[in-house]
Design a protein around this motif. Structure first.
Motif, mmCIF file in Angstrom:
data_model
loop_
_atom_site.group_PDB
_atom_site.id
_atom_site.type_symbol
_atom_site.label_atom_id
_atom_site.label_comp_id
_atom_site.label_asym_id
_atom_site.label_seq_id
_atom_site.Cartn_x
_atom_site.Cartn_y
_atom_site.Cartn_z
ATOM 1 N N ASN A 81 0.829 -1.205 0.000
ATOM 2 C CA ASN A 81 0.000 0.000 0.000
ATOM 3 C C ASN A 81 0.866 1.259 0.000
ATOM 4 O O ASN A 81 0.429 2.321 0.414
ATOM 5 C CB ASN A 81 -1.012 0.003 1.160
ATOM 6 C CG ASN A 81 -0.347 0.174 2.508
ATOM 7 O OD1 ASN A 81 0.863 0.014 2.637
ATOM 8 N ND2 ASN A 81 -1.139 0.495 3.499
ATOM 9 N N ARG A 114 -4.347 3.653 -0.426
ATOM 10 C CA ARG A 114 -4.383 3.192 0.963
ATOM 11 C C ARG A 114 -5.811 3.035 1.465
ATOM 12 O O ARG A 114 -6.045 2.334 2.453
ATOM 13 C CB ARG A 114 -3.591 4.141 1.857
ATOM 14 C CG ARG A 114 -2.105 4.024 1.610
ATOM 15 C CD ARG A 114 -1.306 4.936 2.481
ATOM 16 N NE ARG A 114 0.016 5.133 1.886
ATOM 17 C CZ ARG A 114 0.612 6.304 1.778
ATOM 18 N NH1 ARG A 114 0.013 7.386 2.220
ATOM 19 N NH2 ARG A 114 1.809 6.393 1.234
ATOM 20 N N VAL A 117 -6.400 -0.417 0.014
ATOM 21 C CA VAL A 117 -5.559 -1.426 0.667
ATOM 22 C C VAL A 117 -5.303 -0.939 2.105
ATOM 23 O O VAL A 117 -4.409 -0.144 2.357
ATOM 24 C CB VAL A 117 -4.223 -1.605 -0.081
ATOM 25 C CG1 VAL A 117 -3.399 -2.699 0.565
ATOM 26 C CG2 VAL A 117 -4.474 -1.907 -1.537
ATOM 27 N N GLY A 118 -6.133 -1.427 3.020
ATOM 28 C CA GLY A 118 -6.031 -0.960 4.400
ATOM 29 C C GLY A 118 -4.894 -1.642 5.138
ATOM 30 O O GLY A 118 -4.322 -2.622 4.658
ATOM 31 N N MET A 119 -4.577 -1.103 6.318
ATOM 32 C CA MET A 119 -3.455 -1.680 7.045
ATOM 33 C C MET A 119 -3.705 -1.667 8.551
ATOM 34 O O MET A 119 -4.269 -0.715 9.097
ATOM 35 C CB MET A 119 -2.183 -0.901 6.727
ATOM 36 C CG MET A 119 -0.939 -1.564 7.264
ATOM 37 S SD MET A 119 0.487 -1.124 6.264
ATOM 38 C CE MET A 119 1.702 -2.255 6.901
ATOM 39 N N PHE A 121 -1.487 -2.298 12.148
ATOM 40 C CA PHE A 121 -0.072 -2.287 12.511
ATOM 41 C C PHE A 121 0.218 -3.179 13.709
ATOM 42 O O PHE A 121 -0.673 -3.661 14.393
ATOM 43 C CB PHE A 121 0.375 -0.844 12.800
ATOM 44 C CG PHE A 121 0.231 0.035 11.590
ATOM 45 C CD1 PHE A 121 1.279 0.188 10.703
ATOM 46 C CD2 PHE A 121 -0.959 0.694 11.335
ATOM 47 C CE1 PHE A 121 1.145 0.986 9.592
ATOM 48 C CE2 PHE A 121 -1.099 1.496 10.215
ATOM 49 C CZ PHE A 121 -0.053 1.641 9.347
ATOM 50 N N GLY B 325 -2.313 5.131 6.976
ATOM 51 C CA GLY B 325 -2.820 3.799 6.654
ATOM 52 C C GLY B 325 -4.292 3.796 6.286
ATOM 53 O O GLY B 325 -4.735 2.920 5.544
ATOM 54 N N GLY B 327 -5.626 6.247 4.668
ATOM 55 C CA GLY B 327 -5.768 7.073 3.478
ATOM 56 C C GLY B 327 -5.898 8.550 3.760
ATOM 57 O O GLY B 327 -6.616 9.254 3.057
#
Lengths: 282, 435
Positions: A81, A114, A117-119, A121, B325, B327
């Motif tokens: 991402n 982003r 496509v999430g993230m 952590f 993350g 956006g």
């Protein structure tokens, strides 16, 4: 930005009509090919961290990235991402495609990418705001909700999907940082899925959690993969075995082997994979 | 095994106990050095405050004499025309005050010597005091009213005890006759020390009893306003750009080094710069608080940039990742997370910069703000002074009354600094968020 975001559900509806290209190669349990990395090389300044990585990630499944510390699995995940963009000295070469589109193409906006496509952590990192604001932040940012009612709905659905709704529904206005570690991580997952991403990247999401919270998150991952493509970096081989359908083994910046999880853990082709999964190093 | 037993035994041996005691003593000594240093600093602070307070508290009191003043029509407005402003403005108000005093003291109006001695009890500023009363309310012309008039510097000094009655009369600035009069007035309750509002509202004056901080306070206010309006946005924007956008490299390093150097440049250099650039090149008026504000802005900028950068750097990277993350764009990240989280640090840095600027004297001397300004400046372009400059000017005056005023003005300045510093601490605690 809004137009682009609204396009997405339509694009996703179309997909079943497209014949599965990878239908023969991948087992039936996997969805269609979602992301494809080809010959990815990455440098931090002079030091090369990834060498010719080729990896395919499939929809509606969990792909686990395992390997010893410093092997580049997190670095690779962050390429998917473009989170590495924020590191000045980081340079990426190669081709990474999301549904056939090159995500490093100049016309692609990393901010929009982003949202798709999430993230999640390693360390739970809720914003120092209320639980509600944490989840409502991204939909509001991308203008996904026309009014408060819609926003409330999105917050509720996201929290339900993240399995946190029952625990927090009476205290949505309290700070997200006041939750326990496992709850915070689920809040972060709720935040990540609040914009309906197509892919969810998880960078060791359970490494800071106790076993019970870890089990909750693993169950959650299992449920989420029904509608999502998930890539998870993990240090725990048991976790990889439990949650993933496919596993990729990284070593010293190279992708050593990728296959179905059961194959990797029972009958790996490469000696290094064999040594790692049997606990001889790492 | 034997080795281990031996080493364990060595912890309880005579030599080991001695060594342990020695180490404990060394640690206690080390602590004592620290405590001594703190006590030393505290002692100086106490000495400073004590000396300023003991000298300065009397500045907040001013001796006045209550006199029944006859606002006689023939002195103030002989023509009888109430619109003759010039006549009313130029009337001999001193005469009114003096005649009231002669009557009160029973001085023979024909005795010139006694008259002169009595005159010395009243401040030379009484004419302005009476004139302002008449201009404010012309209907008092023709009536007699009790007015508290300022006493002279010497009478004030005697009341406050800084002129000693025991001094032989030929070396004393107040004669025996005058002392008798003062005692007479005090006994009748017609002469006493009252709160000195003039200290806060009056402009410059060569008589200490009518000199005040009014112009300096307004000048300082205009300068602080200029600094807040210019230095804060400029400093925060520069810090944000350097910290968030500027590509790391030689240029960024050079800029960083230069900003740090700028913070260490002596303030008088900024004054020279202000003189050369703002006054000589841009032609802004001398002594104007706008120029002072601009110079102080230049001086404060590095402080604000450095503290803001530190505050921005203290925002946890996990929050940045979280925002990126989901956006958030760079600007959204800054607006929604970085700025709110670094706000306490930015506020603290700003206020510390302001405090520094408020107490700065040297650059103001260079741009002509060390001036004798009587009238209030209504715009930042008019001549003004500042608090520290006023202290400097009073400190270099000879009259006894200016000594206590110097200390009094220092107390006012210190009060402002302490209030602003407390505000910085309060704001930091108020906006600080835990994560």
């Amino acid at each position: 930005m809004e137009a682009k975001v609204e396009d997405r559900p339509a694009a996703r509806v179309e997909t079943p009509a497209v014949p599965k290209e990878s239908g023969d190669a991948a087992p039936a349990a996997l969805g269609e090919l979602k992301m494809k990395a080809k010959d990815v090389n990455l440098w931090y300044g002079q030091k090369q961290a990834l060498f010719d990585v080729n990896l395919e990630i499939f929809d509606q499944s969990v792909t686990a990235l395992i390997g010893p510390s410093g092997c580049g699995k997190s670095t690779f995940l962050r390429c998917l991402n473009r989170m590495n963009d924020v590191i000045d000295i980081c340079r990426v070469e190669g081709d990474i495609r999301l549904e056939g589109q090159d995500i490093y193409a100049p016309q692609v906006d990393p901010v929009q990418l982003r949202a798709r496509v999430g993230m999640v952590f390693q360390k739970p990192n809720p914003f120092p705001k209320s639980i509600y604001e944490n989840v409502a932040y991204a939909p509001r940012l991308h203008g996904l909700c026309a009014n408060k009612t819609e926003l409330d709905e999105v917050v509720e659905t996201s929290l339900i999907k993240a399995g946190l709704w029952e625990e927090v529904k009476d205290r949505l206005d309290q700070p997200g940082t006041g939750l326990s570690g496992g709850q915070q991580q689920r809040l972060c997952i709720a935040r990540a899925i609040s914009v309906n991403p197509e892919v969810l990247l998880m960078d060791e999401p359970c490494s800071a959690l106790d076993p019970i919270a870890t089990a909750t998150i693993e169950t959650l991952i299992d449920e989420l993969k029904e509608n999502l493509c998930i890539a998870i970096v993990t240090h725990s081989m048991q976790q990889a075995a439990r949650v993933s359908q496919r596993t990729a083994f990284f070593h010293l910046g190279k992708l050593v082997e990728v296959d179905e999880t059961s194959t990797i853990f029972t009958n790996p082709t490469d000696q290094r994979t064999q040594d790692y999964v049997t606990g001889r190093f790492g | 095994m034997t080795d281990q037993t031996a080493s364990l035994a060595s912890f309880t041996s005579e030599a080991a106990t001695k060594k342990l005691r020695k180490r404990h003593r060394a640690e206690r000594r080390f602590q004592m050095y620290g405590i001594a240093a703190i006590l030393f600093a505290l002692a100086f602070l106490v000495f400073l405050f004590a000396s300023i307070f003991s000298q300065g508290w009397t500045a907040f009191l001013q001796t006045s004499i209550k006199l029944p003043v006859d606002f006689s029509q023939e002195v103030i407005n002989p023509s009888g025309n109430p619109d003759a402003e010039d006549e009313i403005f130029q009337a001999n108000y001193v005469k009114l005050a003096r005649e009231a005093l002669y009557k009160q003291l029973g001085v023979d109006p024909n005795d010139r010597k006694a008259r002169r001695a009595a005159n010395e009890l009243l401040s030379r500023g009484v004419d302005v005091q009476l004139r302002d009363m008449v201009l404010r309310d012309p209907s008092i012309i023709g009536t007699t009213e009790d007015v508290w008039l300022l006493a002279s510097d010497n009478a004030d000094a005697l009341m406050k005890g800084s002129i000693d009655r025991e001094t032989p009369s030929e070396r004393r600035q107040v004669s025996d006759e005058q002392i008798a009069w003062i005692d007479q007035l005090v006994d009748a309750g017609n002469m006493k020390k009252r709160f000195n509002t003039g200290l806060f509202v009056n402009g410059a004056s060569s008589n200490p009893e009518t000199a005040g901080l009014g112009v300096a306070l307004i000048g300082s206010f205009f300068m602080m306003l200029t600094v807040v309006l210019l230095a804060v946005p400029l400093g925060v924007c520069a810090a944000l750009y350097l910290e968030e956008y500027a590509p790391k490299g030689k240029i960024a390093d050079t800029i960083e080094v230069n900003i740090n150097n700028l913070a260490a440049v002596p303030s008088i250099v900024f004054g020279l710069l202000g003189l050369a650039v703002f006054i000589n090149f841009f032609g802004l008026p001398r002594s104007a608080s706008l120029v002072g504000g601009l110079v102080l802005t230049l001086m404060t900028l590095p402080t604000i940039i450095i503290t803001t950068r530190a505050a921005i750097r203290a925002v946890p990277p996990s929050i940045r990742e979280a925002a990126l993350g989901v956006g958030a764009s760079k600007m959204q990240l800054i607006g929604h997370h970085v700025l709110p989280l670094s706000l306490p640090g930015i506020l603290t840095g700003t206020i510390i910069g302001l405090v520094q600027a408020l107490g700065e004297t040297a650059p103001l001397l260079m741009i002509g703000m060390v001036a004798f300004v009587v009238d209030y400046p209504t715009t930042p372009l008019e001549p003004a002074t500042g608090l520290p400059v006023q202290i400097y000017m009073w400190a270099s005056s000879a009259e006894r009354g200016f000594v206590e005023r110097t200390a009094g003005a220092t107390m006012v300045l210190l009060a402002f600094l302490i209030v602003m510093n407390s505000l910085a601490v309060y704001l930091r605690n108020r906006f600080e968020r835990k994560w």
